[in-house]
Scaffold this active site. Sequence first.
Site, PDB file in Angstrom:
ATOM      1  CG  ASP A   9      26.112 -50.293 -47.395  1.00 54.09           C
ATOM      2  OD1 ASP A   9      24.875 -50.279 -47.271  1.00 54.09           O
ATOM      3  OD2 ASP A   9      26.817 -49.284 -47.276  1.00 54.09           O
ATOM      4  CG  ASP A 103      20.967 -49.632 -45.597  1.00 49.57           C
ATOM      5  OD1 ASP A 103      21.414 -49.558 -44.438  1.00 49.57           O
ATOM      6  OD2 ASP A 103      20.986 -48.679 -46.394  1.00 49.57           O
ATOM      7  CD  GLU A 104      25.877 -49.919 -42.404  1.00 48.14           C
ATOM      8  OE1 GLU A 104      27.067 -50.271 -42.503  1.00 48.14           O
ATOM      9  OE2 GLU A 104      25.533 -48.725 -42.264  1.00 48.14           O
TER      10      GLU A 104
END
Length: 346
Positions: A9, A103-104
């Site tokens: 993350d 973003d993860e």
Amino acid sequence: MENNIIHVDIDAFYASVEELDNKDLKNHPVVVGGLSDSSIVTTANYEARKYGIHSAMPIFMAKNLCSDLIVVPIRRNRYLEKSKEVFNILSKYSENIEKVSIDECYLDISKNKEDSVDIVKSIMKEVKEKTGLSVSVGLSYNKFLAKVASDWNKPQGMKIISIEDIPNILLDLDITKVHGIGRKSEKRFRNIGINTVEDLYQLSEEFLVDNFGKMGHELYERIRGVDNRKVTPYRERKSIGVERTFKSTRDKEILHNYIERFSRELSKDLKNKNLGFNTLTIKIKDSDFESRTRSKTLKQTIISYEDIYRLSLELFSEVYKNESLRLIGITASNLVDLNMIQLSFI
């Protein structure tokens, strides 16, 4: 069980990119979002979070909590660019990457012969050195626990959860940390006094299944360290469409009804997959099996049924020559993942 599932993350991603590009923002409370007070916070940096500011909070409320708050407008293309840099690095450590959002992601490193802890440390170091961004990483033997671990000590945190840690390490966690518990089920649990995983642990599987169906069974197993979901790489779809053959007709009202119905169906399919698009193509086939197509690409992303129907009728009027038709198809391409578009309310 081997710890071969990683969850990565990127810490406060949008805000971190803004700090990276503008050093003057460092050590100041910063949020990324719409510039009007009625807009919402997309991402808050950790300085802003100290004031209780969080994503989805109205900007006016965030400003009330912190008078020195700096609001920066969203730059989607820049975030996509930095996201790609991070994912290019991650792809060196595993071919099996499941991208959850901009973003993860999850990585299955079972085929990587290096030590799993060394892999985590290398990922964190390389991302920081090559992109300037920090990531928090969780390592475990399934997806649920890897996700819990990555959230354990942000930012730039690393956590390992092994089978020996279960269930004790989970008991004090709030129920919202359990994958599968959304707002509605959270409210139902709190209404009966279930606030922590330890509370949840006291409920029988029969009770959970009776009240929550299949998800109840999954929750029962999940808090006991069982999660059989596989890391599944996302295969980017190039297009999505609806196409039907019907009894030949040149009745425009009937043909328009087909277009209206197909537009609704396409809109529903896109909504279910949380996709928008920039290009629409209409295809027709006449009773002699001759096909023609017409396409149009727009700068703005198309989302609504109304826009799909309007554009479909426009293209149909351009390509149709009053012949008898036996097939109509509508296809959306240049797809856009709406998870990666942060909407602000103006």
